[in-house]
Design an enzyme around this catalytic site. Structure first.
Site, PDB file in Angstrom:
ATOM      1  N   GLY A 279       0.837  -1.203   0.000  1.00  0.00           N
ATOM      2  CA  GLY A 279       0.000   0.000   0.000  1.00  0.00           C
ATOM      3  C   GLY A 279       0.866   1.244   0.000  1.00  0.00           C
ATOM      4  O   GLY A 279       1.770   1.380   0.826  1.00  0.00           O
TER       5      GLY A 279
ATOM      6  N   GLU B 256     -10.106  15.860   2.452  1.00  0.00           N
ATOM      7  CA  GLU B 256     -10.224  17.291   2.204  1.00  0.00           C
ATOM      8  C   GLU B 256      -9.971  18.155   3.439  1.00  0.00           C
ATOM      9  O   GLU B 256      -9.080  18.986   3.476  1.00  0.00           O
ATOM     10  CB  GLU B 256     -11.619  17.594   1.619  1.00  0.00           C
ATOM     11  CG  GLU B 256     -11.824  16.921   0.257  1.00  0.00           C
ATOM     12  CD  GLU B 256     -13.244  17.058  -0.280  1.00  0.00           C
ATOM     13  OE1 GLU B 256     -13.994  17.921   0.204  1.00  0.00           O
ATOM     14  OE2 GLU B 256     -13.600  16.277  -1.187  1.00  0.00           O
TER      15      GLU B 256
ATOM     16  N   PHE C 222     -13.940  21.473  13.675  1.00  0.00           N
ATOM     17  CA  PHE C 222     -14.417  20.267  12.999  1.00  0.00           C
ATOM     18  C   PHE C 222     -15.456  19.578  13.869  1.00  0.00           C
ATOM     19  O   PHE C 222     -15.533  19.814  15.074  1.00  0.00           O
ATOM     20  CB  PHE C 222     -13.233  19.327  12.712  1.00  0.00           C
ATOM     21  CG  PHE C 222     -13.105  18.990  11.253  1.00  0.00           C
ATOM     22  CD1 PHE C 222     -12.687  19.944  10.342  1.00  0.00           C
ATOM     23  CD2 PHE C 222     -13.403  17.710  10.787  1.00  0.00           C
ATOM     24  CE1 PHE C 222     -12.572  19.631   8.986  1.00  0.00           C
ATOM     25  CE2 PHE C 222     -13.281  17.395   9.445  1.00  0.00           C
ATOM     26  CZ  PHE C 222     -12.872  18.346   8.539  1.00  0.00           C
TER      27      PHE C 222
ATOM     28  N   ASP D 167      -8.348  -5.082  -0.216  1.00  0.00           N
ATOM     29  CA  ASP D 167      -7.521  -6.258  -0.534  1.00  0.00           C
ATOM     30  C   ASP D 167      -6.660  -6.685   0.654  1.00  0.00           C
ATOM     31  O   ASP D 167      -6.523  -7.871   0.956  1.00  0.00           O
ATOM     32  CB  ASP D 167      -6.595  -5.973  -1.727  1.00  0.00           C
ATOM     33  CG  ASP D 167      -7.289  -5.189  -2.827  1.00  0.00           C
ATOM     34  OD1 ASP D 167      -8.512  -5.375  -2.990  1.00  0.00           O
ATOM     35  OD2 ASP D 167      -6.620  -4.397  -3.496  1.00  0.00           O
TER      36      ASP D 167
ATOM     37  N   GLN E 265     -18.922   4.257   8.630  1.00  0.00           N
ATOM     38  CA  GLN E 265     -19.251   5.676   8.768  1.00  0.00           C
ATOM     39  C   GLN E 265     -19.892   6.244   7.505  1.00  0.00           C
ATOM     40  O   GLN E 265     -19.309   6.186   6.425  1.00  0.00           O
ATOM     41  CB  GLN E 265     -17.996   6.494   9.086  1.00  0.00           C
ATOM     42  CG  GLN E 265     -18.300   7.989   9.192  1.00  0.00           C
ATOM     43  CD  GLN E 265     -17.193   8.756   9.868  1.00  0.00           C
ATOM     44  OE1 GLN E 265     -16.212   9.114   9.246  1.00  0.00           O
ATOM     45  NE2 GLN E 265     -17.341   8.988  11.156  1.00  0.00           N
TER      46      GLN E 265
ATOM     47  N   HIS F 220     -20.809   9.628   5.856  1.00  0.00           N
ATOM     48  CA  HIS F 220     -20.543  11.063   5.939  1.00  0.00           C
ATOM     49  C   HIS F 220     -21.836  11.777   5.567  1.00  0.00           C
ATOM     50  O   HIS F 220     -22.463  11.425   4.574  1.00  0.00           O
ATOM     51  CB  HIS F 220     -19.414  11.428   4.965  1.00  0.00           C
ATOM     52  CG  HIS F 220     -18.836  12.780   5.196  1.00  0.00           C
ATOM     53  ND1 HIS F 220     -19.540  13.937   4.974  1.00  0.00           N
ATOM     54  CD2 HIS F 220     -17.612  13.173   5.648  1.00  0.00           C
ATOM     55  CE1 HIS F 220     -18.764  14.979   5.280  1.00  0.00           C
ATOM     56  NE2 HIS F 220     -17.607  14.544   5.690  1.00  0.00           N
TER      57      HIS F 220
ATOM     58  N   LEU G  80     -17.424  13.645  -2.044  1.00  0.00           N
ATOM     59  CA  LEU G  80     -17.425  14.227  -0.696  1.00  0.00           C
ATOM     60  C   LEU G  80     -17.423  15.759  -0.719  1.00  0.00           C
ATOM     61  O   LEU G  80     -16.627  16.374  -1.429  1.00  0.00           O
ATOM     62  CB  LEU G  80     -16.170  13.736   0.037  1.00  0.00           C
ATOM     63  CG  LEU G  80     -15.863  14.379   1.395  1.00  0.00           C
ATOM     64  CD1 LEU G  80     -16.884  13.951   2.431  1.00  0.00           C
ATOM     65  CD2 LEU G  80     -14.466  14.011   1.852  1.00  0.00           C
TER      66      LEU G  80
ATOM     67  N   GLU H  33     -16.475  18.222   5.650  1.00  0.00           N
ATOM     68  CA  GLU H  33     -17.003  18.725   6.920  1.00  0.00           C
ATOM     69  C   GLU H  33     -16.486  20.130   7.215  1.00  0.00           C
ATOM     70  O   GLU H  33     -17.109  20.891   7.954  1.00  0.00           O
ATOM     71  CB  GLU H  33     -16.554  17.755   8.026  1.00  0.00           C
ATOM     72  CG  GLU H  33     -17.153  17.984   9.370  1.00  0.00           C
ATOM     73  CD  GLU H  33     -16.962  16.757  10.263  1.00  0.00           C
ATOM     74  OE1 GLU H  33     -17.394  15.663   9.859  1.00  0.00           O
ATOM     75  OE2 GLU H  33     -16.372  16.899  11.340  1.00  0.00           O
TER      76      GLU H  33
ATOM     77  N   ARG I 283     -20.504  12.693  12.962  1.00  0.00           N
ATOM     78  CA  ARG I 283     -21.049  12.269  11.676  1.00  0.00           C
ATOM     79  C   ARG I 283     -22.170  11.241  11.795  1.00  0.00           C
ATOM     80  O   ARG I 283     -23.132  11.276  11.048  1.00  0.00           O
ATOM     81  CB  ARG I 283     -19.920  11.696  10.816  1.00  0.00           C
ATOM     82  CG  ARG I 283     -18.961  12.759  10.358  1.00  0.00           C
ATOM     83  CD  ARG I 283     -17.773  12.182   9.628  1.00  0.00           C
ATOM     84  NE  ARG I 283     -16.901  13.264   9.191  1.00  0.00           N
ATOM     85  CZ  ARG I 283     -15.696  13.073   8.668  1.00  0.00           C
ATOM     86  NH1 ARG I 283     -15.217  11.850   8.510  1.00  0.00           N
ATOM     87  NH2 ARG I 283     -14.960  14.097   8.286  1.00  0.00           N
TER      88      ARG I 283
ATOM     89  N   HIS J 266     -18.352   6.491   3.833  1.00  0.00           N
ATOM     90  CA  HIS J 266     -17.143   7.292   3.744  1.00  0.00           C
ATOM     91  C   HIS J 266     -15.927   6.592   4.325  1.00  0.00           C
ATOM     92  O   HIS J 266     -14.841   6.654   3.784  1.00  0.00           O
ATOM     93  CB  HIS J 266     -17.397   8.601   4.493  1.00  0.00           C
ATOM     94  CG  HIS J 266     -16.236   9.549   4.487  1.00  0.00           C
ATOM     95  ND1 HIS J 266     -15.647   9.964   3.313  1.00  0.00           N
ATOM     96  CD2 HIS J 266     -15.565  10.178   5.486  1.00  0.00           C
ATOM     97  CE1 HIS J 266     -14.654  10.804   3.595  1.00  0.00           C
ATOM     98  NE2 HIS J 266     -14.575  10.938   4.906  1.00  0.00           N
TER      99      HIS J 266
ATOM    100  N   ARG K 298     -15.775   7.454  14.011  1.00  0.00           N
ATOM    101  CA  ARG K 298     -14.551   8.251  13.947  1.00  0.00           C
ATOM    102  C   ARG K 298     -14.893   9.740  13.871  1.00  0.00           C
ATOM    103  O   ARG K 298     -15.850  10.124  13.202  1.00  0.00           O
ATOM    104  CB  ARG K 298     -13.742   7.866  12.706  1.00  0.00           C
ATOM    105  CG  ARG K 298     -12.517   8.721  12.490  1.00  0.00           C
ATOM    106  CD  ARG K 298     -11.715   8.271  11.289  1.00  0.00           C
ATOM    107  NE  ARG K 298     -12.370   8.533  10.017  1.00  0.00           N
ATOM    108  CZ  ARG K 298     -12.363   9.716   9.395  1.00  0.00           C
ATOM    109  NH1 ARG K 298     -11.788  10.774   9.934  1.00  0.00           N
ATOM    110  NH2 ARG K 298     -12.978   9.852   8.227  1.00  0.00           N
ATOM    111  N   LEU K 299     -14.102  10.552  14.543  1.00  0.00           N
ATOM    112  CA  LEU K 299     -14.277  11.990  14.401  1.00  0.00           C
ATOM    113  C   LEU K 299     -13.537  12.471  13.154  1.00  0.00           C
ATOM    114  O   LEU K 299     -12.440  12.000  12.854  1.00  0.00           O
ATOM    115  CB  LEU K 299     -13.720  12.733  15.617  1.00  0.00           C
ATOM    116  CG  LEU K 299     -14.517  12.620  16.908  1.00  0.00           C
ATOM    117  CD1 LEU K 299     -14.019  13.657  17.910  1.00  0.00           C
ATOM    118  CD2 LEU K 299     -16.013  12.802  16.679  1.00  0.00           C
TER     119      LEU K 299
ATOM    120  N   SER L 196      -8.547  10.818  11.007  1.00  0.00           N
ATOM    121  CA  SER L 196      -8.052   9.686  10.211  1.00  0.00           C
ATOM    122  C   SER L 196      -6.715   9.987   9.540  1.00  0.00           C
ATOM    123  O   SER L 196      -5.842   9.127   9.481  1.00  0.00           O
ATOM    124  CB  SER L 196      -9.077   9.250   9.175  1.00  0.00           C
ATOM    125  OG  SER L 196      -9.179  10.201   8.155  1.00  0.00           O
TER     126      SER L 196
END
Lengths: 136, 252, 599
Positions: free
Chosen positions: C15, C53, C120, C215, C234, C236, C246, C249, C294, C362, C397-398, C402
């Protein structure tokens, strides 16, 4: 999955006729081509200066050469190219020069306008001088 | 979706596989939707007509930079090329020019990756080893604004497909990579101008650019690589004369 | 293949997004003697980190405190986060963000030259660092460009990893298909880090890019590692109808508001506090109304939809996100991407009109079960980023945690994998050959399957549609069981999948089939976990079990792949350090403080 590795990329380019592909390319092509005409014009003027120091007959012969129809057409085309080059070049200035005042790029017009202004003033002075020499 | 007779748009898609002598164009009929982009049409073809059609895509929102292709001869992000702009068709989709084509719309990016790396697009600090990470380097909004535009490049490579110089010179570092070099050179946190100098000023660097300007015209993120290169030329020229006329002002 | 051609590294990262790159740099910087490989199915700058974003949370300002960030995260998680992990995460976050700054990330700045922060959702104080509204893009490109300077890093761009190689109870590499040639090759390593991102693509309507097919999760799952808290998905609250693109937020952080078809700021009816007038200088209030978490905002949308208070359009129902009052200048300087996206894909200019939005899948709170060191239960295997579940996100999650998680746990995974590699023997290549051959056979069977079965796209469509039906925002026992049954049927039918493309070079049809295979596995794990969690918590809402049940379910779910390929779910206690479960109170900072004191 594990056989012979087979990759055979094919290359595609814009080709040598790239400048015919769109109007913007053609304009750039003409802008760059204009340099050839301007260079020839410069040579002609240098020869003219040289001839001015030669016997009068030589000088007159060169002037006659410059007045032949082919050369007149050449000069008309050259001046058109010179105008195109000047015009497009001045307009490119904002992309070339990034002047910032308090973090903000100054508007392109502030870079372009003085050039056109300066061009007009110099042209005016030359015309006035030619007129003054002619009248005197 | 209504069940009335659908408007169809004809797509002519470039097809090529490594064991073929010549590429071909394959024609597909795709239903027209007002809000569809060319990428939606490609996905429609792959999902319902021909799963062998090969192209790259991911974010479908104009930021990952994968999906560039020639649409009716112009380099475009296919996720931002609306079908409505190409009516009534046909719409011809080809791989970006000036690159080797591996298969269908997939081009070879390795050359670009090498060019990108060659301009050393990372922060170079003379004090590199003494990073204590206790606080940030200060940078005012106006210092930030000086390079911000050149930091917006998504590496979609539309600019290379628009550049006649790239078309004829494989070695030309090209618009995106040179703009990125300028981005780091203008960053107040960076001290690597000298280190990047030779690469940028060499024959395949900024001076090979003849300022066609199409790179900036096709850039979907308004990066203006042509501007970045001309500004670098201006700096390079001033620097040259300074070295020539006032060598004592130049750090060795 | 001769030994010379063998691909071998000390640490292998699968990754090339934010977490993977951060991990690779951590190894390269701190252990220059170790060789590192990064396998990525796309060129790293295409990774979906690019699409984040709004921003990245870390305590940097004087008015903020680690304690506050920890509390916001834990209460946001509906107390399902492991508190020791959250404490460590919050403590390491500022240093990691400063590190990104030193690597060139163009953070937006205050006039003083310090980085700027913005409000946020679910955060009591302004602590979200941002680079306009393209934070993920800038973070990814900064990390990618930084990683180019390390000679010890070898990239395998456009290689698709298919299977982990495990021998002697230790992960020793993976097999991967080089897309350009179609060759399947083993890449051996002393330690492996999975950083393959989330799997939003198991749902039909998602902000996630095409590559987010989970994967890495499936590979770990098949190697015997548990998938944790898979039921927490989650939504969004603000995606564009149709595309699912998206709208950050941050648009609400800057003061944008949500309205229903009556023009009302409907969130006031859902226990999220009182709306302030838009010209009140205190608007937007933190942890209140539009700056609620969210899960609660997305749930409120469904309730409004049931009341008939939403607009209806070609692509389903929607509400309005209004940012017009911010004015053109502020929108262009703080939210330029929002304007670009709304214009291109929503057909409206948010300077003059409201943006139509609806909840959209999301982010996946669940993932590969890892501990606080980013290690999995399989020695030599680490995971970080959205594919992993530590868990700091719990049941919800807030926003802006992330991206921070990518670098904090990416770096930890890198350091720990490097230490592991330092003390480990090289991979047992001879003993792994049969696994490589077996994997080659598996893929060749898919490639050479006789015609007549279902197409990849058709199976994928049925999978995403059943996920939305049974595992959406509100769930029931019956619905989930139906989804599970449909998935099991699809699992069967996948055995006969029929490819259009049977060539080697860039066979994206084959890759789609392999991705679908992985998605079916993790969808089943998700459905089983959702079925067995008979309570409502955070993003997992069961209409047949509407209350949170701390007695039974203050626990992480763990889905293990059974011998017959079906998931078996068990539970493990959540780690509580200082913050016993309380009620999630939103509405104003005062109320939140009160709730905290009580607890």
């Amino acid at each position: 999955m594990d056989g012979e590795v087979l990759t055979q990329p094919t290359f595609r380019s814009l080709g040598w006729t790239w400048w015919t592909r769109r109007p913007s390319y053609l304009l750039v092509f003409l802008r760059e081509t204009s340099s050839v005409f301007i260079a020839v014009q410069v040579v002609l003027v240098l020869v003219l200066l040289h001839k001015a120091g030669q016997p009068a007959a030589d000088y007159q012969a060169y002037l006659d050469f410059l007045w032949n129809p082919g050369m007149v057409v050449f000069h008309v085309v050259s001046i058109a190219f010179a105008l195109l080059h000047t015009y497009t070049w001045f307009n490119l200035m904002p992309q070339t020069v990034a002047i910032r005042i308090r973090g903000r790029r100054i508007p392109g017009l502030l870079l372009v306008a003085p050039q056109f202004g300066g061009w007009a003033v110099v042209t005016g002075l030359i015309i006035a001088w030619v007129w003054w020499v002619g009248a005197g | 979706m209504s069940t009335a007779i659908e408007t169809m748009v004809k797509f002519e898609v470039f097809r090529y596989q490594p064991d073929w002598d010549e590429p071909t164009y394959q024609v597909y009929d795709v239903p027209y939707r007002e809000d569809w982009v060319v990428l939606d049409a490609l996905n429609y073809i792959k999902d319902t007509i021909d799963g062998s059609l090969t192209y790259r895509w991911s974010c479908r929102m104009g930021v990952c930079g994968s999906c560039g292709a020639m649409v009716n001869g112009y380099p475009k992000l296919t996720c931002a090329a609306f079908l409505s702009e190409y009516l009534p068709g046909p719409i011809r989709v080809e791989p970006l020019v000036n690159f080797n084509v591996e298969r269908d719309l997939v081009t070879d990016l390795e050359g670009f990756m090498e060019k990108l790396e060659s301009v050393q697009p990372w922060i170079i600090r003379e004090d590199g080893a003494t990073d204590d990470l206790k606080s940030e380097y200060l940078q005012t909004p106006s210092q930030h604004a000086a390079y911000q535009q050149f930091s917006m490049c998504i590496n979609c490579l539309l600019c290379y497909a628009a550049c006649p110089v790239s078309s004829h010179s494989e070695e030309f570092i090209g618009p995106a990579a040179l703009a990125l070099a300028q981005r780091y050179n203008l960053d107040t946190r960076d001290e690597g101008v000298e280190q990047r100098r030779d690469v940028i000023l060499k024959d395949e660097g900024i001076w090979e650019c003849s300022f066609v300007g199409e790179c900036s015209a096709v850039c979907p993120k308004h990066v203006d690589p042509a501007g970045a290169i001309q500004q670098a030329k201006m700096t390079g020229a001033i620097d040259y004369y300074r070295r020539l006329l006032m060598p004592w002002t130049v750090k060795s | 293949m001769s030994a010379v051609d063998q691909l071998q590294h000390d640490v292998l990262v699968i990754g090339g997004g934010g977490a993977g790159l951060r991990a690779a740099i951590a190894v390269a910087q701190e252990h220059p003697d170790l060789s590192i490989g990064i396998v990525s199915k796309v060129y790293p700058m295409r990774s979906h980190t690019v699409a984040a974003e709004g921003g990245m949370a870390a305590v940097i300002k004087d008015n903020d405190s680690a304690e506050d960030h920890i509390y916001d995260t834990i209460s946001g998680s509906d107390w399902l986060a492991d508190q020791d992990a959250v404490e460590m995460f919050v403590a390491e976050a500022p240093r990691e963000l400063i590190q990104l700054e030193h690597w060139g990330c163009p953070w937006s700045r205050e006039a003083t030259g310090h980085v700027a922060v913005r409000p946020f959702g679910g955060m009591k104080l302004q602590r979200t660092w941002f680079a306009t509204d393209k934070t993920g893009f800038h973070v990814l490109h900064s990390l990618f460009q930084t990683c180019l300077q390390f000679p010890s890093i070898t990239r395998y761009d456009e290689w698709f990893a298919t299977k982990l190689l495990v021998d002697d109870g230790r992960c020793q590499g993976c097999t991967a298909i080089e897309l350009r040639t179609g060759q399947l090759r083993p890449i051996y390593a002393k330690a492996v880090i999975i950083a393959t991102g989330g799997f939003g693509r198991i749902f039909p309507f998602t902000t996630n890019g095409a590559i987010k097919t989970g994967d890495g999760l499936a590979m770990a799952y098949r190697a015997g590692v548990a998938l944790k808290d898979m039921e927490f998905v989650q939504y969004h609250p603000t995606g564009l109808p149709g595309t699912g693109i998206l709208i950050t937020e941050a648009s609400r952080g800057e003061g944008g508001v949500l309205r229903n078809n009556k023009g009302e700021r409907y969130l006031a009816d859902y226990d999220l506090g009182e709306p302030l007038p838009l010209d009140d200088p205190r608007h937007p209030q933190l942890r209140t109304m539009e700056l609620g978490p969210r899960d609660r905002l997305s749930q409120a949308f469904i309730k409004e939809q049931e009341k008939g208070n939403t607009y209806s359009g070609t692509y389903g129902d929607y509400v309005h996100l209004d940012i017009q009052h911010l004015g053109e200048h502020r929108i262009d300087t703080k939210l330029p991407f929002v304007r670009e996206l709304a214009r291109n894909y929503g057909g409206i200019d948010p300077v003059k009109e409201s943006i139509p939005v609806r909840p959209v899948v999301h982010y996946m709170m669940g993932g590969i079960d890892t501990d606080i060191e980013a290690a999995t239960s399989l020695p030599g295997l680490y995971a970080a980023g959205e594919c992993a579940c530590v868990s700091i996100n719990g049941a919800n999650r807030l926003g802006s945690n992330s991206l921070t998680e990518l670098v904090v746990f990416g770096a930890r995974a890198g350091r720990n994998a490097a230490n592991f590699a330092h003390t480990s023997d090289p991979a047992a290549v001879d003993r792994l050959t049969s696994q490589v051959d077996g994997e080659r056979d598996r893929i060749r069977r898919i490639l050479e399957q006789p015609s007549g079965g279902d197409r990849v796209a058709e199976l994928r469509r049925e999978m995403t549609s059943t996920m939305e039906e049974g595992a959406g925002i509100y769930r029931t026992q019956e619905g989930i069981e139906q989804t599970y049954a449909t998935l099991s049927d699809l699992r069967e039918r996948f055995g006969g999948v029929d490819l259009d493309d049977r060539t080697n070079v860039y066979n994206t049809d084959l890759i789609s089939a392999l991705e679908l295979d992985y998605m079916l596995d993790i969808s089943l794990a998700l459905a089983a976990s959702a079925r067995d969690r008979t309570e409502s918590r955070g993003s997992h809402q069961r209409t047949d079990h509407p209350e949170r049940d701390d007695d039974q379910f203050l626990k992480h779910s763990l889905a293990m792949r059974g011998d017959d390929g079906t998931p078996e779910v068990s539970f493990r206690d959540v780690v509580i350090t200082k913050w016993p479960p309380g009620s999630r109170t939103y509405g104003s900072t005062d109320q939140a403080k009160a709730a905290k004191t009580e607890s």
